[in-house]
Design an enzyme around this catalytic site. Structure first.
Site, PDB file in Angstrom:
ATOM      1  N   LYS A  81       0.869  -1.176   0.000  1.00  0.00           N
ATOM      2  CA  LYS A  81       0.000   0.000   0.000  1.00  0.00           C
ATOM      3  C   LYS A  81       0.908   1.229   0.000  1.00  0.00           C
ATOM      4  O   LYS A  81       2.069   1.149   0.419  1.00  0.00           O
ATOM      5  CB  LYS A  81      -0.872  -0.007   1.272  1.00  0.00           C
ATOM      6  CG  LYS A  81      -2.099   0.873   1.188  1.00  0.00           C
ATOM      7  CD  LYS A  81      -3.315   0.119   0.716  1.00  0.00           C
ATOM      8  CE  LYS A  81      -4.542   1.014   0.681  1.00  0.00           C
ATOM      9  NZ  LYS A  81      -5.760   0.297   0.327  1.00  0.00           N
ATOM     10  N   GLY A 181     -23.190   5.193   4.803  1.00  0.00           N
ATOM     11  CA  GLY A 181     -22.234   5.659   3.794  1.00  0.00           C
ATOM     12  C   GLY A 181     -22.675   5.173   2.425  1.00  0.00           C
ATOM     13  O   GLY A 181     -22.591   3.974   2.136  1.00  0.00           O
ATOM     14  N   VAL A 182     -23.191   6.091   1.613  1.00  0.00           N
ATOM     15  CA  VAL A 182     -23.636   5.698   0.270  1.00  0.00           C
ATOM     16  C   VAL A 182     -22.829   6.446  -0.785  1.00  0.00           C
ATOM     17  O   VAL A 182     -23.370   7.084  -1.684  1.00  0.00           O
ATOM     18  CB  VAL A 182     -25.166   5.861   0.076  1.00  0.00           C
ATOM     19  CG1 VAL A 182     -25.889   4.705   0.728  1.00  0.00           C
ATOM     20  CG2 VAL A 182     -25.670   7.185   0.619  1.00  0.00           C
ATOM     21  N   GLY A 183     -21.501   6.368  -0.620  1.00  0.00           N
ATOM     22  CA  GLY A 183     -20.582   6.883  -1.640  1.00  0.00           C
ATOM     23  C   GLY A 183     -20.480   5.853  -2.753  1.00  0.00           C
ATOM     24  O   GLY A 183     -21.464   5.191  -3.103  1.00  0.00           O
ATOM     25  N   LYS A 184     -19.283   5.681  -3.280  1.00  0.00           N
ATOM     26  CA  LYS A 184     -19.122   4.808  -4.458  1.00  0.00           C
ATOM     27  C   LYS A 184     -19.568   3.372  -4.163  1.00  0.00           C
ATOM     28  O   LYS A 184     -20.346   2.781  -4.900  1.00  0.00           O
ATOM     29  CB  LYS A 184     -17.658   4.835  -4.924  1.00  0.00           C
ATOM     30  CG  LYS A 184     -17.216   6.213  -5.427  1.00  0.00           C
ATOM     31  CD  LYS A 184     -15.873   6.183  -6.094  1.00  0.00           C
ATOM     32  CE  LYS A 184     -14.699   5.969  -5.151  1.00  0.00           C
ATOM     33  NZ  LYS A 184     -14.440   7.085  -4.215  1.00  0.00           N
ATOM     34  N   VAL A 185     -19.083   2.800  -3.056  1.00  0.00           N
ATOM     35  CA  VAL A 185     -19.402   1.395  -2.747  1.00  0.00           C
ATOM     36  C   VAL A 185     -20.847   1.267  -2.264  1.00  0.00           C
ATOM     37  O   VAL A 185     -21.618   0.423  -2.752  1.00  0.00           O
ATOM     38  CB  VAL A 185     -18.431   0.833  -1.677  1.00  0.00           C
ATOM     39  CG1 VAL A 185     -18.856  -0.575  -1.251  1.00  0.00           C
ATOM     40  CG2 VAL A 185     -17.006   0.810  -2.201  1.00  0.00           C
ATOM     41  N   GLY A 186     -21.220   2.104  -1.284  1.00  0.00           N
ATOM     42  CA  GLY A 186     -22.560   2.008  -0.693  1.00  0.00           C
ATOM     43  C   GLY A 186     -23.663   2.154  -1.729  1.00  0.00           C
ATOM     44  O   GLY A 186     -24.661   1.437  -1.702  1.00  0.00           O
TER      45      GLY A 186
HETATM   46  P1  NAD Z   1     -16.497   7.223  -0.823  1.00  0.00           P
HETATM   47  O1  NAD Z   1     -15.670   8.345  -0.304  1.00  0.00           O
HETATM   48  O2  NAD Z   1     -16.979   7.270  -2.234  1.00  0.00           O
HETATM   49  O3  NAD Z   1     -17.809   7.008   0.098  1.00  0.00           O
HETATM   50  C1  NAD Z   1     -17.791   7.115   1.482  1.00  0.00           C
HETATM   51  C2  NAD Z   1     -19.112   7.772   1.882  1.00  0.00           C
HETATM   52  O4  NAD Z   1     -19.225   7.731   3.297  1.00  0.00           O
HETATM   53  C3  NAD Z   1     -19.221   9.220   1.452  1.00  0.00           C
HETATM   54  O5  NAD Z   1     -20.438   9.441   0.772  1.00  0.00           O
HETATM   55  C4  NAD Z   1     -19.176   9.992   2.788  1.00  0.00           C
HETATM   56  O6  NAD Z   1     -19.949  11.183   2.749  1.00  0.00           O
HETATM   57  C5  NAD Z   1     -19.766   8.969   3.725  1.00  0.00           C
HETATM   58  N1  NAD Z   1     -19.416   9.150   5.136  1.00  0.00           N
HETATM   59  C6  NAD Z   1     -18.232   9.548   5.668  1.00  0.00           C
HETATM   60  N2  NAD Z   1     -18.314   9.559   7.017  1.00  0.00           N
HETATM   61  C7  NAD Z   1     -19.557   9.138   7.340  1.00  0.00           C
HETATM   62  C8  NAD Z   1     -20.233   8.929   8.561  1.00  0.00           C
HETATM   63  N3  NAD Z   1     -19.644   9.168   9.736  1.00  0.00           N
HETATM   64  N4  NAD Z   1     -21.522   8.496   8.521  1.00  0.00           N
HETATM   65  C9  NAD Z   1     -22.123   8.254   7.323  1.00  0.00           C
HETATM   66  N5  NAD Z   1     -21.538   8.445   6.134  1.00  0.00           N
HETATM   67  C10 NAD Z   1     -20.264   8.877   6.143  1.00  0.00           C
HETATM   68  O7  NAD Z   1     -15.635   5.899  -0.553  1.00  0.00           O
HETATM   69  P2  NAD Z   1     -15.891   4.438  -1.132  1.00  0.00           P
HETATM   70  O8  NAD Z   1     -14.968   4.187  -2.271  1.00  0.00           O
HETATM   71  O9  NAD Z   1     -17.350   4.202  -1.279  1.00  0.00           O
HETATM   72  O10 NAD Z   1     -15.329   3.565   0.089  1.00  0.00           O
HETATM   73  C11 NAD Z   1     -16.104   3.346   1.247  1.00  0.00           C
HETATM   74  C12 NAD Z   1     -15.355   2.407   2.174  1.00  0.00           C
HETATM   75  O11 NAD Z   1     -15.090   1.186   1.493  1.00  0.00           O
HETATM   76  C13 NAD Z   1     -13.989   2.920   2.642  1.00  0.00           C
HETATM   77  O12 NAD Z   1     -13.761   2.467   3.959  1.00  0.00           O
HETATM   78  C14 NAD Z   1     -13.012   2.251   1.694  1.00  0.00           C
HETATM   79  O13 NAD Z   1     -11.722   2.121   2.275  1.00  0.00           O
HETATM   80  C15 NAD Z   1     -13.687   0.905   1.527  1.00  0.00           C
HETATM   81  N6  NAD Z   1     -13.317   0.183   0.302  1.00  0.00           N
HETATM   82  C16 NAD Z   1     -13.524   0.743  -0.906  1.00  0.00           C
HETATM   83  C17 NAD Z   1     -13.173   0.045  -2.052  1.00  0.00           C
HETATM   84  C18 NAD Z   1     -13.419   0.598  -3.440  1.00  0.00           C
HETATM   85  O14 NAD Z   1     -13.273  -0.139  -4.415  1.00  0.00           O
HETATM   86  N7  NAD Z   1     -13.822   1.860  -3.566  1.00  0.00           N
HETATM   87  C19 NAD Z   1     -12.593  -1.229  -1.952  1.00  0.00           C
HETATM   88  C20 NAD Z   1     -12.417  -1.800  -0.689  1.00  0.00           C
HETATM   89  C21 NAD Z   1     -12.789  -1.077   0.439  1.00  0.00           C
END
Ligand code: NAD
Length: 361
Positions: A81, A181-186
């Site tokens: 990493k 958390g409904v960003g990219k993954v959610g």
């Molecule tokens: P992202 O930044 O697109 O989404 C995260 C979301 O969480 C955002 O919408 C943010 O506003 C929200 N958030 C932050 N703090 C919060 C809280 N206290 N309460 C509620 N919502 C909150 O990130 P992502 O890519 O969706 O990743 C989410 C998680 O998944 C991270 O922990 C990341 O390390 C993990 N992850 C992601 C991937 C990937 O392919 N993107 C792969 C493995 C693990």
């Protein structure tokens, strides 16, 4: 300033590289935890760490996590990493990313990088101008694109496996699933859940993100905060925001029977897995179920080039891997987190050993 991070991981990591390029402002650390199964693969986090010590602690923990994630996912890849210290909005530039790419190149294939928090596929295209040891590029550049697609798909598979383990049926139809958390993954996870007719409740600290989700899925309910979501009557809780979501307070107030989400490092401390187990909550280990993203980007390394269908087929296997981990934990009387670690270590031992067999000249 504490020296604890050095002590905790002093004997575990193979190589840690500090990268400085004053002209571009690059300050980065690349950590290779293990190359027992192959070159280390893991993303680059671009984050405004308060200190180099904090950045080092993060990269050491994250690279170790990648060793276990890649091993359990059945990949011939080790754990690595990188972190870039700075504000991705203010400090990211072509020169900085390319300087970083040259440091990755200097490791001569021991480390392959990818996206993480603060870096995107377009950034990997820039890094790739200086090194071939990069994944997660844009589709236009021959890459796997946004890895959150298969991360969410894998979490969904893990959730179905957890349902199979707990209720004897993988279906999530009618189940109340809370997604924090409904960003990219959610967001992608909610797509799968809605398609299966689960009753979805979401929360996110960003109102625009919530608005975009509810416009796409008007039937999804919204909780005001993660605390409010946790207090709701849930069958499944899916932490998909930042790490350490499973605090003692959350675990003790949770009504859900299953915890299965995409966030990395969900357990707040070493005792959390036991606390979940004592409350009868089945915890699908984070790195087991969120491996779909690394499976997606690792597919770029195939000599035939990236195939989304092949990567998706492989990510489907997260169902079986999760089920095996949950069953092993129940059989052996250990936490699911311990069962996942044991299985990853077993694979590192059994498969890593093969490289000692002499192949001839
Ligand atoms: P992202 O930044 O697109 O989404 C995260 C979301 O969480 C955002 O919408 C943010 O506003 C929200 N958030 C932050 N703090 C919060 C809280 N206290 N309460 C509620 N919502 C909150 O990130 P992502 O890519 O969706 O990743 C989410 C998680 O998944 C991270 O922990 C990341 O390390 C993990 N992850 C992601 C991937 C990937 O392919 N993107 C792969 C493995 C693990």
């Amino acid at each position: 300033m504490t020296t604890e991070p050095f002590q905790v991981f002093a004997h575990a990591h193979e190589q840690v590289v500090f990268c400085h390029d004053p002209a571009s402002g690059l300050r980065a650390i690349i950590a290779l935890h293990s190359t027992v199964l192959g070159p280390g693969l893991g993303g680059t986090r671009f984050h405004p760490y308060a200190s180099e010590t904090e950045a080092l602690a993060d990269v050491l923990a994250l690279s170790r996590g990648m060793t276990y994630k890649n091993a359990l996912a059945g990949l011939d890849l080790g754990g690595g990493k990188a972190v870039i210290i700075g504000d991705p909005h203010a400090d990211k530039s072509e020169a900085l990313l390319r300087a970083y790419g040259r440091f990755v190149e200097s490791l001569n294939g021991r480390y392959f990088t990818a996206c993480d928090v603060g870096t995107y596929s377009a950034d990997m295209d820039v890094v790739a101008r200086e090194t071939g040891y990069v994944t997660g590029r844009t589709v236009e550049h021959g890459g796997a694109g946004d890895s959150s697609v298969l991360t969410a798909f894998g979490v969904y598979q893990g959730m179905r496996a957890s349902a199979q383990h707990v209720w004897g049926d993988p279906s999530l139809a009618g189940r109340a699933v809370g997604v924090s958390g409904v960003g990219k993954v959610g967001r992608h996870l909610v797509d799968h859940l809605v398609e299966e007719d689960a009753r979805v409740v979401v929360t996110d600290i960003d109102p625009e993100t919530v608005d975009a989700l509810t416009q796409a899925h008007p039937d999804v309910r919204v909780a005001a905060s993660t605390d409010a979501l946790v207090a709701t009557d849930l069958d499944v809780f899916a932490p998909c925001a930042l790490g350490r979501a499973l605090t003692d307070d959350v675990v003790t107030s949770l009504s859900a029977k299953i915890v299965c989400g995409g966030a990395n490092n969900q357990l707040a401390h070493d005792g959390t897995a036991a606390l979940l187990s004592a409350r009868g909550i089945v915890y699908a280990p984070d790195y087991c179920v969120n491996a779909g993203g690394v499976i997606q980007v690792a597919d770029e390394l195939d000599p035939l080039g990236f195939s989304f269908e092949r990567a998706r087929a492989r990510a489907t296997g997260i169902f079986e891997t999760t089920l095996a981990v949950l069953e092993r934990a129940a059989t052996d009387g250990v936490t699911t987190a311990q069962a996942a670690d044991t299985e990853a270590e077993r694979r590192m031992h059994d498969i890593g050993r093969l490289r000692t067999l002499y192949l001839g000249d």
